[in-house]
Design a protein around this motif. Sequence first.
Motif, PDB file in Angstrom:
ATOM      1  N   PHE A   1       0.822  -1.207   0.000  1.00 18.99           N
ATOM      2  CA  PHE A   1       0.000   0.000   0.000  1.00 18.99           C
ATOM      3  C   PHE A   1       0.859   1.262   0.000  1.00 18.99           C
ATOM      4  O   PHE A   1       0.530   2.248  -0.667  1.00 18.99           O
ATOM      5  N   ALA A   2       1.951   1.252   0.770  1.00 16.32           N
ATOM      6  CA  ALA A   2       2.823   2.429   0.836  1.00 16.32           C
ATOM      7  C   ALA A   2       3.446   2.712  -0.529  1.00 16.32           C
ATOM      8  O   ALA A   2       3.612   3.879  -0.912  1.00 16.32           O
ATOM      9  N   PHE A   3       3.768   1.647  -1.277  1.00 20.72           N
ATOM     10  CA  PHE A   3       4.335   1.851  -2.611  1.00 20.72           C
ATOM     11  C   PHE A   3       3.321   2.544  -3.526  1.00 20.72           C
ATOM     12  O   PHE A   3       3.678   3.480  -4.269  1.00 20.72           O
ATOM     13  N   LEU A   4       2.073   2.124  -3.475  1.00 20.89           N
ATOM     14  CA  LEU A   4       1.046   2.745  -4.317  1.00 20.89           C
ATOM     15  C   LEU A   4       0.840   4.207  -3.939  1.00 20.89           C
ATOM     16  O   LEU A   4       0.701   5.077  -4.814  1.00 20.89           O
ATOM     17  N   LEU A   5       0.812   4.486  -2.642  1.00 23.96           N
ATOM     18  CA  LEU A   5       0.668   5.873  -2.189  1.00 23.96           C
ATOM     19  C   LEU A   5       1.854   6.718  -2.634  1.00 23.96           C
ATOM     20  O   LEU A   5       1.701   7.888  -2.992  1.00 23.96           O
ATOM     21  N   PHE A   6       3.027   6.125  -2.626  1.00 29.47           N
ATOM     22  CA  PHE A   6       4.246   6.805  -3.077  1.00 29.47           C
ATOM     23  C   PHE A   6       4.130   7.190  -4.550  1.00 29.47           C
ATOM     24  O   PHE A   6       4.459   8.315  -4.948  1.00 29.47           O
ATOM     25  N   ILE A   7       3.640   6.268  -5.363  1.00 28.97           N
ATOM     26  CA  ILE A   7       3.482   6.540  -6.802  1.00 28.97           C
ATOM     27  C   ILE A   7       2.482   7.668  -7.028  1.00 28.97           C
ATOM     28  O   ILE A   7       2.705   8.570  -7.853  1.00 28.97           O
ATOM     29  N   VAL A   8       1.364   7.632  -6.282  1.00 30.49           N
ATOM     30  CA  VAL A   8       0.373   8.708  -6.408  1.00 30.49           C
ATOM     31  C   VAL A   8       1.010  10.043  -6.018  1.00 30.49           C
ATOM     32  O   VAL A   8       0.826  11.057  -6.698  1.00 30.49           O
ATOM     33  N   ALA A   9       1.766  10.050  -4.932  1.00 28.80           N
ATOM     34  CA  ALA A   9       2.409  11.291  -4.465  1.00 28.80           C
ATOM     35  C   ALA A   9       3.380  11.843  -5.495  1.00 28.80           C
ATOM     36  O   ALA A   9       3.456  13.065  -5.707  1.00 28.80           O
ATOM     37  N   LEU A  10       4.122  10.957  -6.172  1.00 23.79           N
ATOM     38  CA  LEU A  10       5.088  11.415  -7.174  1.00 23.79           C
ATOM     39  C   LEU A  10       4.411  12.177  -8.307  1.00 23.79           C
ATOM     40  O   LEU A  10       5.014  13.074  -8.910  1.00 23.79           O
ATOM     41  N   SER A  11       3.166  11.843  -8.590  1.00 25.16           N
ATOM     42  CA  SER A  11       2.475  12.503  -9.701  1.00 25.16           C
ATOM     43  C   SER A  11       2.182  13.972  -9.398  1.00 25.16           C
ATOM     44  O   SER A  11       1.851  14.737 -10.301  1.00 25.16           O
ATOM     45  N   PHE A  12       2.303  14.363  -8.123  1.00 27.54           N
ATOM     46  CA  PHE A  12       2.054  15.752  -7.736  1.00 27.54           C
ATOM     47  C   PHE A  12       3.344  16.549  -7.531  1.00 27.54           C
ATOM     48  O   PHE A  12       3.297  17.722  -7.186  1.00 27.54           O
ATOM     49  N   ILE A  13       4.487  15.887  -7.726  1.00 21.32           N
ATOM     50  CA  ILE A  13       5.772  16.573  -7.601  1.00 21.32           C
ATOM     51  C   ILE A  13       6.155  17.136  -8.969  1.00 21.32           C
ATOM     52  O   ILE A  13       6.432  16.378  -9.903  1.00 21.32           O
ATOM     53  N   LYS A  14       6.174  18.431  -9.110  1.00 18.74           N
ATOM     54  CA  LYS A  14       6.433  19.061 -10.403  1.00 18.74           C
ATOM     55  C   LYS A  14       7.923  19.239 -10.684  1.00 18.74           C
ATOM     56  O   LYS A  14       8.331  19.317 -11.840  1.00 18.74           O
ATOM     57  N   ASN A  15       8.731  19.287  -9.637  1.00 18.09           N
ATOM     58  CA  ASN A  15      10.170  19.445  -9.810  1.00 18.09           C
ATOM     59  C   ASN A  15      10.768  18.114 -10.270  1.00 18.09           C
ATOM     60  O   ASN A  15      10.780  17.129  -9.521  1.00 18.09           O
ATOM     61  N   LYS A  16      11.262  18.049 -11.506  1.00 14.25           N
ATOM     62  CA  LYS A  16      11.766  16.808 -12.087  1.00 14.25           C
ATOM     63  C   LYS A  16      12.949  16.244 -11.297  1.00 14.25           C
ATOM     64  O   LYS A  16      13.095  15.024 -11.164  1.00 14.25           O
ATOM     65  N   LYS A  17      13.800  17.130 -10.763  1.00 21.67           N
ATOM     66  CA  LYS A  17      14.962  16.652 -10.002  1.00 21.67           C
ATOM     67  C   LYS A  17      14.524  15.936  -8.726  1.00 21.67           C
ATOM     68  O   LYS A  17      15.060  14.890  -8.375  1.00 21.67           O
ATOM     69  N   VAL A  18      13.535  16.509  -8.043  1.00 26.34           N
ATOM     70  CA  VAL A  18      13.009  15.878  -6.821  1.00 26.34           C
ATOM     71  C   VAL A  18      12.327  14.550  -7.164  1.00 26.34           C
ATOM     72  O   VAL A  18      12.490  13.548  -6.464  1.00 26.34           O
ATOM     73  N   LEU A  19      11.575  14.557  -8.263  1.00 24.80           N
ATOM     74  CA  LEU A  19      10.886  13.345  -8.714  1.00 24.80           C
ATOM     75  C   LEU A  19      11.876  12.217  -8.977  1.00 24.80           C
ATOM     76  O   LEU A  19      11.727  11.094  -8.458  1.00 24.80           O
ATOM     77  N   PHE A  20      12.908  12.495  -9.767  1.00 24.67           N
ATOM     78  CA  PHE A  20      13.880  11.452 -10.113  1.00 24.67           C
ATOM     79  C   PHE A  20      14.737  11.063  -8.909  1.00 24.67           C
ATOM     80  O   PHE A  20      15.177   9.917  -8.810  1.00 24.67           O
ATOM     81  N   ALA A  21      14.966  11.999  -7.985  1.00 19.18           N
ATOM     82  CA  ALA A  21      15.717  11.673  -6.769  1.00 19.18           C
ATOM     83  C   ALA A  21      14.941  10.658  -5.934  1.00 19.18           C
ATOM     84  O   ALA A  21      15.514   9.701  -5.387  1.00 19.18           O
ATOM     85  N   ASN A  22      13.622  10.856  -5.824  1.00 21.02           N
ATOM     86  CA  ASN A  22      12.773   9.898  -5.099  1.00 21.02           C
ATOM     87  C   ASN A  22      12.778   8.526  -5.759  1.00 21.02           C
ATOM     88  O   ASN A  22      12.863   7.492  -5.084  1.00 21.02           O
ATOM     89  N   LEU A  23      12.674   8.517  -7.088  1.00 17.17           N
ATOM     90  CA  LEU A  23      12.697   7.240  -7.816  1.00 17.17           C
ATOM     91  C   LEU A  23      14.036   6.544  -7.673  1.00 17.17           C
ATOM     92  O   LEU A  23      14.110   5.327  -7.475  1.00 17.17           O
ATOM     93  N   LEU A  24      15.115   7.312  -7.758  1.00 11.68           N
ATOM     94  CA  LEU A  24      16.459   6.733  -7.654  1.00 11.68           C
ATOM     95  C   LEU A  24      16.683   6.120  -6.274  1.00 11.68           C
ATOM     96  O   LEU A  24      17.225   5.001  -6.163  1.00 11.68           O
ATOM     97  N   LEU A  25      16.267   6.826  -5.226  1.00  7.18           N
ATOM     98  CA  LEU A  25      16.425   6.292  -3.874  1.00  7.18           C
ATOM     99  C   LEU A  25      15.617   5.012  -3.698  1.00  7.18           C
ATOM    100  O   LEU A  25      16.075   4.043  -3.077  1.00  7.18           O
ATOM    101  N   THR A  26      14.422   4.987  -4.262  1.00  4.85           N
ATOM    102  CA  THR A  26      13.591   3.776  -4.201  1.00  4.85           C
ATOM    103  C   THR A  26      14.273   2.608  -4.901  1.00  4.85           C
ATOM    104  O   THR A  26      14.315   1.481  -4.383  1.00  4.85           O
ATOM    105  N   LEU A  27      14.814   2.872  -6.088  1.00  8.38           N
ATOM    106  CA  LEU A  27      15.495   1.813  -6.838  1.00  8.38           C
ATOM    107  C   LEU A  27      16.708   1.286  -6.071  1.00  8.38           C
ATOM    108  O   LEU A  27      16.959   0.072  -6.041  1.00  8.38           O
ATOM    109  N   ILE A  28      17.446   2.176  -5.420  1.00  2.00           N
ATOM    110  CA  ILE A  28      18.625   1.760  -4.654  1.00  2.00           C
ATOM    111  C   ILE A  28      18.217   0.877  -3.471  1.00  2.00           C
ATOM    112  O   ILE A  28      18.820  -0.179  -3.226  1.00  2.00           O
ATOM    113  N   LEU A  29      17.179   1.309  -2.748  1.00  2.00           N
ATOM    114  CA  LEU A  29      16.728   0.525  -1.591  1.00  2.00           C
ATOM    115  C   LEU A  29      16.138  -0.821  -2.015  1.00  2.00           C
ATOM    116  O   LEU A  29      16.330  -1.840  -1.355  1.00  2.00           O
TER     117      LEU A  29
END
Length: 469
Positions: A307-335
């Motif tokens: 459930f937390a992963f799905l909420l995370f994906i929904v939250a990313l759709s509201f982040i307009k700053n591309k650098k912040v968006l990709f930083a969140n995705l990159l950290l997720t991929l690393i973990l």
Amino acid sequence: MIFRLQKIYLKLTAALLAAVSFFQVQSYADPSGGDGYFYLKQAQWLAQHGRFYHADYSFVFLPLALLSKMTGSVIAAYQILTCLSYALILYAFGFYIQWFLEPQLKKALPFVNILLLMLLSFQLPLHRLTFEFVKNGFAIALFLMASTHLLKKNLKRALIIGLLAALTHKTVALFFLATLTGSLFSKSNHKKKMAVIATAFTGLAIILNPRLVNHFTNFLGNIRFEKFSSLITYNLHLTGWHVLLVFFWLVTALTQFFKIKKTLILNLEQKLFLFVLFLAAIIPLLPIYGGVNAEIKWRLMIFSFCFAFLLFIVALSFIKNKKVLFANLLLTLILLAHQLLEPSGFPWIVATSTQVPQVQRLLEFVKSGEELITHHGMEFYVDFKTPIRAKSLLTPGALPKYQLAYIPEFFLLNDDAADAIEQVKLLDIGPTYGLFYYEDFQKLIKEFPIMNHWKNTFRVRPDFIQSYN
């Protein structure tokens, strides 16, 4: 046309990832999970006799029985269904990524989606959910599939699939009921009538379910505060890295809470569903699961992971700053990639059939109606292979007559212990198992504490756990 092709691509990706797991499990003669033979016996009996063998009436046994008839093999049916649950959950993950992140990622979306799905497919919580806790996994798979139809505003299909999820597992029934109850306030008269009927049906099924009521009452009676370290303590279902991911995903979702609340992109039903997901994700994080409730916490945490992963994906759709968006995705991929360095051990199948190859010899002593006790998992194997109704918990106020005991080679290194075992042993059932009178073997444990193994000691069945007899 493009979206339809993307859906086909997602389905193929999820199916291929699930097929890899199927090839891992399909050659085994034993099911994954300690309760595997429970499902096999229930499905086999339902397929052959048209009624339930155990007092467990989950919807999951109907497709299991149908698959048993179609394949001619109950173990094949079990393996297909677990992989199907796995595929549906991965597809739901991919659908959410596609649905919410397409505007931000555009051309990079297919690459990010398949990379996330591949890494998610390796995760221990997802394996535990779908291959260990079969009812839970199938119920969550249906629940998430219902949510994909909710996003597409196909409310009738979402309602039907959600109801099947509710009939599969009692915890998911609570999630479904919470979503339905809130949605009543946003329906047209016609659709509201359908929702009222579904809500009433689900609520009645929950209230009249003695196992759910007893579990909930017992949980409330045993609430204990935990140490803070319990949030990151390793257990069989998640590692500390997974708990860290859950916290990271939920914190990210919280940062976008007000944007999600105000947006016009999501209608009331969709917002309500996300709110239910959020509650379901954070409840296991509350420090109230001390003592006997600890296992409940970690089972619920595998729900939190999804459930937390799905909420995370929904939250990313509201982040307009591309650098912040990709930083969140990159950290997720690393973990997520940490699981590649620390394999889960999947498919962790216990070869019960080779541990007790002479299980039929039990019938030389144990007669119908006589109680046999053995450890969890083994009791379901005995039940599946013989007419004996074995148990792994002591009946309150009564002692079993027989015990199928675990006697590995290191018990026999002590000559006195080896001699004492031989004197009271009734039968050899396998290389490390023997049949004893229950009271005789319990006396051996007191005389030789080395035999005080978890497979040989039993607790009294609590009131909230319903006997299958």
